[in-house]
Design an enzyme around this catalytic site. Structure first.
Site, PDB file in Angstrom:
ATOM      1  N   SER A   1       1.045  -1.037   0.460  1.00 26.92           N
ATOM      2  CA  SER A   1       0.295   0.249  -0.090  1.00 26.92           C
ATOM      3  C   SER A   1       0.977   1.012  -0.108  1.00 26.92           C
ATOM      4  CB  SER A   1      -0.766   0.787   1.316  1.00 26.92           C
ATOM      5  OG  SER A   1      -1.528   1.704   1.732  1.00 26.92           O
TER       6      SER A   1
ATOM      7  N   TYR B   1      -0.706  -0.361  10.782  1.00 24.95           N
ATOM      8  CA  TYR B   1      -1.696  -0.573   9.250  1.00 24.95           C
ATOM      9  C   TYR B   1      -0.104   0.464   8.721  1.00 24.95           C
ATOM     10  CZ  TYR B   1      -3.534  -1.364   4.539  1.00 24.95           C
ATOM     11  OH  TYR B   1      -3.844  -1.716   3.383  1.00 24.95           O
TER      12      TYR B   1
END
Lengths: 237, 463
Positions: free
Chosen positions: A136, A149
């Site tokens: 990501s 995250y």
């Protein structure tokens, strides 16, 4: 058909589901792995004979080595492995909930390593096969909203880079916001569709290196990564 | 679980087909039995592989436990007075001639390369340039031990029907573990070789007919680029063993191929030069140049040549297959009854030219039939062809091969599993005829779990 056989981990929704659909549509035999059986069954119904459903929770790390061998045996080979599972629970600013963090660590790190190790070990021995890790853009910096995250994706990127340095052909994909169930709570506009993202991912699956899905992301994150920490802290992004 | 350390990518010699398999290199029968047990436990199949010299997918098996027999390479006994050798099946043709030649014996049948193992050679029941007078490798076996997946270890001789099924069964019935072979007596390590140019198909076949009753070997090269009146042109070679005892020529070192080509160029680099001309224009030129040389300086000449130099043309250029990288190549060989051979081969070459996919090399040989279950041989001729495979030509090449297969079947021709890459299940069923149900019956008895497989067997749905 570019790939005869593939495994997609995290296949029940979003990009994973689209990756399975596009691979199967091209004739690839795909083992689709996810927890939700009914979602997998939909894929099987759409591509009978090409999609094999495997119900599995990626946090069941100990089961992975044997499951990997069973799947590759039944597929009769492995050309492409995609780790797409990811957890991103909503975390409020200044929230520190261990259960949420642990979920992300279990799925985004431990699950990823447990699965990708199997594929990497195999590909190193056979000198054949492509490993794709869905990272990501969030892993490029430590942003205040999603510390764990962000860190889990940064870990994944570094881990995948290390696999590349061991000689495995690894494509690290760094999507920006993509319209999936995981990002739905974010209520963001202008997100890329999962279908479009999957198409781009497959086009880069055999290309060793890190890949953004948009040129704009590549340029933006080239700059963002180089912003000094004291300035980045003040930007609040 | 199977050790992940064992997994490897194995390919057919043509490099067009590959598979990932768990590779085992046993040294004895007990170890092979253990591999069968491990396969059962893991719910996997087993594939047999010798030196990996079959061109297609006969020696690979995706996700199987692959038994590579090359470590079973011990010579168990040798009787120089009778020429009978007893050895494990991983012994290669090279091992045989190096061991026996000094005593005046040469393998009765050799392939164009010296590296196949006896086990692999018998699985495919290979032939050589003397097939028309000496038959296949299997015809020279006195007895052999075969381990079947059901655990039985049998010694088979020519009195057993099973002997004729295991030999030629492409490693799908049992593991040949030991072979007793009758070697061929030779007085000299050299042969007399006659070279004669053929200007067309008629001349090619006339040369074979002229020499088939009084030669020890026959082979002919065909220029697949030549058209019209020149179609079928090439160069015929016949060879004869020498009668005069010549111990010096039988010493293995005297047989070794030279390290240099033309006395100065390292042959280990030749494939790199070949790669530069491994394309249509380059090969058209090379074939034409060879034809010119064959028709002029090399024509109608008898010369002395070592058995190794005459027999193992493919070993002259180490790693020659690399010239075909990255896509590899397919070998294509069909066996046609003598009544139809000329017409069928002429049509096969014409089809290649129509597709602009000419074989870079064509080789004609004379054959005789045999009684093995999956026999490739006929009373006729074969033409072996080499086709370069690329990402662009692959679909058209297979289309061409299917047309040539149809032509072969129409004329009661046969195929050769050691080289096949293009047959379809229906082609194999037609070619094998009654042999296929017989094979399946034997398979269900000797390998009821269907443990022995190969990607060739799977592709052709042999069991």
């Amino acid at each position: 058909m570019k790939y005869q056989t593939a495994i997609v981990v995290g296949a029940s929704s979003g990009m994973g589901r689209e990756l399975v659909r596009q691979l199967a549509a091209s004739g690839t035999k795909v083992a689709a792995i996810a927890r939700r059986e009914e979602r997998l069954q939909e894929l099987v119904n759409e591509f009978p004979g090409l999609v094999t459903p495997i119900v599995h929770d990626v946090t069941d790390h100990d089961a992975i080595p044997e499951l990997f061998q069973t799947i590759t045996r039944d597929l009769r080979g492995l050309d492409l492995f995609i780790y797409n599972s990811g957890a991103m629970p909503i975390v409020e600013v200044k929230e520190f909930t261990w259960e949420k963090d642990k979920q992300m660590l279990d799925v985004n790190i431990s699950g990823a390593v447990a699965w990708c190790n199997q594929a990497a070990d195999r590909f190193l021995h056979t000198n054949h096969g492509y490993l794709v890790g869905i990272g990501s853009v969030a892993g490029d910096r430590g942003r205040h909203k999603q510390p764990v995250y962000n860190a889990s994706k940064a870990f994944f990127h570094t881990y995948l880079e290390a696999l590349r340095n061991r000689g495995v052909c690894v494509s690290t994909i760094k999507p920006g916001p993509v319209d999936t169930e995981m990002t739905a709570p974010l209520n963001m506009k202008g997100m890329m569709s999962a279908e479009q993202a999957a198409t781009i991912i497959l086009s880069k699956a055999d290309k060793n290196g890190e890949h953004y899905l948009k040129l704009a992301h590549r340029i933006a994150f080239y700059i963002i990564k180089r912003v000094p920490s004291p300035i980045f802290r003040k930007l609040k992004i | 679980m199977i050790s992940t350390q064992r997994i490897a990518r194995v390919a057919g010699y043509g490099m067009t087909q590959a598979a990932d398999a768990y590779v085992y290199r046993p040294t004895c029968v007990e170890e092979i039995n253990k591999i069968f047990d491990e396969a059962r436990t893991a719910g996997r199949k087993v594939t047999l592989r010798g030196a990996g010299r079959s061109y297609g997918d006969g020696n690979i098996g995706s996700e199987t436990l692959l038994i590579d027999i090359t470590r079973m390479n011990r010579i168990l006994s040798w009787d120089a007075s009778t020429g009978i050798i007893d050895c494990q099946s991983g012994v290669t043709i090279e091992n045989l001639w190096r061991f026996c030649l000094e005593d005046g014996y040469w393998p009765p049948v050799v392939t164009g390369t010296m590296y196949p193992t006896l086990g692999g050679a018998l699985g495919m029941n290979v032939h050589g340039k003397n097939n028309y007078c000496q038959g296949t490798m299997g015809e020279h076996v006195i007895d052999m031990d075969v381990l079947f997946p059901n655990g039985e270890l049998k010694t088979l001789t020519k009195d057993d029907d099973l002997f004729y099924a295991v030999i030629s069964s492409a490693g799908l019935l049992g593991v040949i573990t030991r072979v007793k072979l009758q070697m061929h007596h030779v007085a000299s390590g050299n042969v007399d070789v006659w070279a004669e140019a053929a200007q067309n198909w008629d001349e090619q076949f006339a040369l074979f007919e002229k020499y088939e009753h009084n030669s020890d070997y026959m082979v002919s090269w065909v220029d697949c680029f030549a058209k019209g009146a020149k179609a079928g042109r090439g160069q015929f070679h016949g060879a004869w063993y020498k009668d005069r005892e010549d111990l010096a020529s039988r010493v293995a070192e005297k047989q070794d191929l030279p390290a240099l080509i033309l006395g100065f160029f390292p042959k280990s680099l030749v494939w790199k030069v070949l790669k530069l001309v491994c394309n249509r224009p380059g090969m058209r030129f090379l074939n034409a140049a060879k034809q010119f040389a064959s028709s002029t300086i090399g024509n109608n000449k008898m010369h002395d040549q070592s058995l190794v130099a005459f027999s193992f043309l493919l070993d002259y250029v180490p790693d020659w297959r690399k010239a075909y990288e990255p896509g590899g190549f397919i070998q294509y060989q069909t066996f046609i009854p003598k009544e139809h051979a000329k017409a069928v081969f002429a049509e096969q070459v014409r089809l290649q030219q129509e597709y602009k996919l000419e074989s870079f090399l064509g080789v004609l040989k004379r054959h005789r039939p045999d009684k093995f279950l999956f026999s490739h041989a006929v009373d006729g001729y074969s033409m072996a062809l080499d086709f370069k495979v690329t990402a662009k030509n692959r679909v058209r090449l297979w289309e061409l091969a299917h047309k040539m297969n149809d032509l072969t079947l129409k004329h009661s021709g046969r195929f050769y599993f050691a080289k096949d890459s293009t047959l379809r299940p229906e082609d194999a069923a037609e070619y094998l005829g009654e042999g296929l149900p017989k094979f399946r019956k034997l398979k269900s008895k000797l390998d009821p779990e269907g443990l022995l497989v190969s990607d060739l067997g799977r592709r052709l749905k042999l069991s």
